[in-house]
Design a protein around this motif. Sequence first.
Motif, PDB file in Angstrom:
ATOM      1  N   ALA A  79       0.759  -1.212   0.187  1.00  0.00           N
ATOM      2  CA  ALA A  79       0.134  -0.361  -0.182  1.00  0.00           C
ATOM      3  C   ALA A  79       0.966   1.380   0.245  1.00  0.00           C
ATOM      4  CB  ALA A  79      -1.494  -0.163   1.029  1.00  0.00           C
ATOM      5  N   ASP A  80       1.786   1.108   0.860  1.00  0.00           N
ATOM      6  CA  ASP A  80       2.744   2.332   0.748  1.00  0.00           C
ATOM      7  C   ASP A  80       3.834   2.774  -0.435  1.00  0.00           C
ATOM      8  OD1 ASP A  80       2.172   2.447   3.251  1.00  0.00           O
ATOM      9  OD2 ASP A  80       4.123   1.522   4.399  1.00  0.00           O
ATOM     10  N   ALA A  81       4.075   1.712  -1.268  1.00  0.00           N
ATOM     11  CA  ALA A  81       4.263   1.742  -2.859  1.00  0.00           C
ATOM     12  C   ALA A  81       3.479   2.258  -3.762  1.00  0.00           C
ATOM     13  CB  ALA A  81       4.693   0.218  -2.963  1.00  0.00           C
ATOM     14  N   PHE A  82       2.403   1.887  -3.770  1.00  0.00           N
ATOM     15  CA  PHE A  82       1.426   2.572  -4.346  1.00  0.00           C
ATOM     16  C   PHE A  82       0.808   4.341  -3.960  1.00  0.00           C
ATOM     17  CE2 PHE A  82      -1.043  -2.507  -5.284  1.00  0.00           C
ATOM     18  CZ  PHE A  82      -1.183  -2.236  -6.710  1.00  0.00           C
ATOM     19  N   GLU A  83       0.843   4.123  -2.941  1.00  0.00           N
ATOM     20  CA  GLU A  83       0.659   5.346  -2.649  1.00  0.00           C
ATOM     21  C   GLU A  83       2.148   6.894  -3.086  1.00  0.00           C
ATOM     22  OE1 GLU A  83      -0.890   8.151   1.187  1.00  0.00           O
ATOM     23  OE2 GLU A  83       0.430   6.027   1.643  1.00  0.00           O
ATOM     24  N   LYS A  84       3.594   6.221  -3.179  1.00  0.00           N
ATOM     25  CA  LYS A  84       4.806   6.435  -3.244  1.00  0.00           C
ATOM     26  C   LYS A  84       4.444   6.924  -4.852  1.00  0.00           C
ATOM     27  CE  LYS A  84       7.809   5.316  -0.166  1.00  0.00           C
ATOM     28  NZ  LYS A  84       8.712   4.704   0.486  1.00  0.00           N
ATOM     29  N   VAL A  85       3.964   6.202  -5.703  1.00  0.00           N
ATOM     30  CA  VAL A  85       4.275   6.608  -7.450  1.00  0.00           C
ATOM     31  C   VAL A  85       2.735   6.552  -7.641  1.00  0.00           C
ATOM     32  CG1 VAL A  85       4.499   4.687  -9.438  1.00  0.00           C
ATOM     33  CG2 VAL A  85       5.627   4.292  -7.606  1.00  0.00           C
ATOM     34  N   TYR A  86       1.498   6.234  -6.653  1.00  0.00           N
ATOM     35  CA  TYR A  86       0.132   6.851  -7.535  1.00  0.00           C
ATOM     36  C   TYR A  86      -0.290   7.511  -7.202  1.00  0.00           C
ATOM     37  CZ  TYR A  86      -0.748   2.466 -10.889  1.00  0.00           C
ATOM     38  OH  TYR A  86      -0.469   1.677 -11.318  1.00  0.00           O
ATOM     39  N   GLY A  87       0.493   8.503  -5.448  1.00  0.00           N
ATOM     40  CA  GLY A  87      -0.413   9.527  -4.787  1.00  0.00           C
ATOM     41  C   GLY A  87      -1.182   9.158  -3.851  1.00  0.00           C
ATOM     42  N   VAL A  88      -2.079   7.918  -3.950  1.00  0.00           N
ATOM     43  CA  VAL A  88      -3.402   7.683  -3.404  1.00  0.00           C
ATOM     44  C   VAL A  88      -2.759   6.330  -3.043  1.00  0.00           C
ATOM     45  CG1 VAL A  88      -5.756   7.082  -3.336  1.00  0.00           C
ATOM     46  CG2 VAL A  88      -4.825   8.823  -5.186  1.00  0.00           C
ATOM     47  N   ARG A  89      -3.424   6.294  -1.549  1.00  0.00           N
ATOM     48  CA  ARG A  89      -2.928   4.926  -1.250  1.00  0.00           C
ATOM     49  C   ARG A  89      -3.816   3.492  -1.308  1.00  0.00           C
ATOM     50  NH1 ARG A  89       0.286   2.963   3.128  1.00  0.00           N
ATOM     51  NH2 ARG A  89      -0.680   1.137   4.637  1.00  0.00           N
ATOM     52  N   ALA A  90      -3.669   2.570  -2.189  1.00  0.00           N
ATOM     53  CA  ALA A  90      -4.120   1.472  -2.157  1.00  0.00           C
ATOM     54  C   ALA A  90      -5.559   0.832  -0.829  1.00  0.00           C
ATOM     55  CB  ALA A  90      -3.715   0.871  -2.211  1.00  0.00           C
ATOM     56  N   LEU A  91      -6.595   1.086  -1.362  1.00  0.00           N
ATOM     57  CA  LEU A  91      -7.293   0.675  -1.114  1.00  0.00           C
ATOM     58  C   LEU A  91      -7.081  -0.782  -0.206  1.00  0.00           C
ATOM     59  CD1 LEU A  91     -10.968   2.266  -1.601  1.00  0.00           C
ATOM     60  CD2 LEU A  91      -9.689   2.805   0.123  1.00  0.00           C
ATOM     61  N   PHE A  92      -7.997  -1.258   0.385  1.00  0.00           N
ATOM     62  CA  PHE A  92      -7.990  -3.259   0.703  1.00  0.00           C
ATOM     63  C   PHE A  92      -8.997  -3.504   0.330  1.00  0.00           C
ATOM     64  CE2 PHE A  92      -4.502  -1.401   3.764  1.00  0.00           C
ATOM     65  CZ  PHE A  92      -3.467  -2.717   3.159  1.00  0.00           C
ATOM     66  N   THR A  93      -9.199  -4.474  -0.897  1.00  0.00           N
ATOM     67  CA  THR A  93     -10.754  -5.254  -1.202  1.00  0.00           C
ATOM     68  C   THR A  93     -10.594  -6.637  -1.137  1.00  0.00           C
ATOM     69  OG1 THR A  93      -9.548  -4.853  -3.346  1.00  0.00           O
ATOM     70  CG2 THR A  93     -10.364  -2.973  -3.170  1.00  0.00           C
ATOM     71  N   LYS A  94     -12.011  -6.897  -1.331  1.00  0.00           N
ATOM     72  CA  LYS A  94     -12.588  -8.201  -2.065  1.00  0.00           C
ATOM     73  C   LYS A  94     -12.968  -8.923  -3.063  1.00  0.00           C
ATOM     74  CE  LYS A  94     -12.852  -9.699   3.560  1.00  0.00           C
ATOM     75  NZ  LYS A  94     -11.963 -10.214   3.312  1.00  0.00           N
ATOM     76  N   ASP A  95     -12.023  -9.759  -3.989  1.00  0.00           N
ATOM     77  CA  ASP A  95     -12.429  -9.790  -5.345  1.00  0.00           C
ATOM     78  C   ASP A  95     -13.648 -10.945  -5.688  1.00  0.00           C
ATOM     79  OD1 ASP A  95     -12.951 -10.842  -8.062  1.00  0.00           O
ATOM     80  OD2 ASP A  95     -10.957  -9.743  -7.872  1.00  0.00           O
ATOM     81  N   GLY A  96     -14.524 -10.585  -6.195  1.00  0.00           N
ATOM     82  CA  GLY A  96     -15.217 -11.751  -6.609  1.00  0.00           C
ATOM     83  C   GLY A  96     -15.250 -12.763  -7.248  1.00  0.00           C
TER      84      GLY A  96
END
Length: 451
Positions: free
Chosen positions: A379-396
């Motif tokens: 999640a930290d890595a996503f935030e550094k690159v995308y500028g938005v912290r990743a959300l934790f989801t569940k996939d159907g």
Amino acid sequence: MSYSAYFEQAREQQLNELKEWLSIPSISALSEHKKDIHQAAEWLAAKLTAAGLENVEIIPTKGHPLVYADHLHEPGKPTILVYGHYDVQPVDPLHLWETPPFEPSIRDGKLYARGATDDKGQVFLHMKAVEAILKQEGKLPLNIKFCIEGEEEVSSPNLLEFLQTGAERLTADAVLVSDTSLIEKGKPAICTGLRGLCSLEVAVHTANTDLHSGSFGGGVPNALHAMVSLLATLHDDKGRVSVPGFYDDVVPLSEEMRTEFLKQGFSESKLQQELALDSLYGEEGYSFVERVGARPTLELNGVYGGFQGEGTKTVIPKEAHAKITCRLVANQNPQDILNKIERHLRAHVQPGARLEIQQGEKANAFNIDPSHAFLQAAADAFEKVYGVRALFTKDGGSIPIVETFSRVLAAPVVLMGFGLPDENLHAPNEHFNLENFDKGLLTIVEFLKSV
């Protein structure tokens, strides 16, 4: 040189390499493409070697081969196992493709080809991220292994077998998988749950022949009537599955997880409009994203029988058929659910009808605590690159091998995808948005350097 500058300089060459791989029609479901499957595996092995990976091997199986590679020079540091697949889905219907599926083309910032997002494009990111670190720094900050298979699209039968005997070779502190997607453009996600699966086929038999509805109608059982009434007992009028015990092992959704779902900002009205529906439908008390990501389901995938040709044929059918699948959540046992459904069906079949049930595939659900350090690092890595912290989801959906890795290797699985939900995976005009190609490379580098 910064990694941004490195990847910008290498971009054209890397995209040309990916196009080469995407040009190979490695369709695992069709035997006529067996040579293409081997060519795709050989291409990958050669590129892993060129990237600086070691012990590169094409491992034969009873079906399509596995490709293994590693770089293990950092004792005391974590070991990451990168999993993915190089096989792809069939391309039918071919006439709906705007450009040929195995002639990759770039249009409007998107790379179009079968396998572009599922999963060659995403596997390619990991290989090139490792190559970049080795070229830039001369060594990796951790240990890494690659296990890329050629049978994911046909349920990974031989990787499952390999894990029974060769699991020690794949031992790792975490498994890294990019075969999922962002929530939408600019909104990264880390999947913390995948639903399991079970299936069955049901046949109802009545008389030993189709009968004339004038001579026998109203006096003998009708297989279609019997099937329809039987299937109607599977749900109540609030969308819940009526099979006794179906929900016994379902863990209630926590308030924390429901909050994560809310953060997605999903628009049910927009979906309804896109699908031209008057309303959505499902289990009462849950939102759409909760229903499809974190609740179990029982779905009819096909119901058929009797006369289906042009015009009218006044018969009473002697048999009817239905195909049923269930998506399952953590703690539900696929075999237990199949047994419960079979008991329910046998208890509710109409008098005069005989029931034939064939149980099919079974796969366990996957679930992981989002507070795990590896997921937080992602999640930290996503935030550094995308500028938005990743959300934790569940996939159907279901990726059965993920649960198997988690259980057999006793390692957390980090589902760190870079696709988008509308990229037509498994459909004509599959594509990969190049914005996520570029950002994906940087995100993986950040993750590997931080764990």
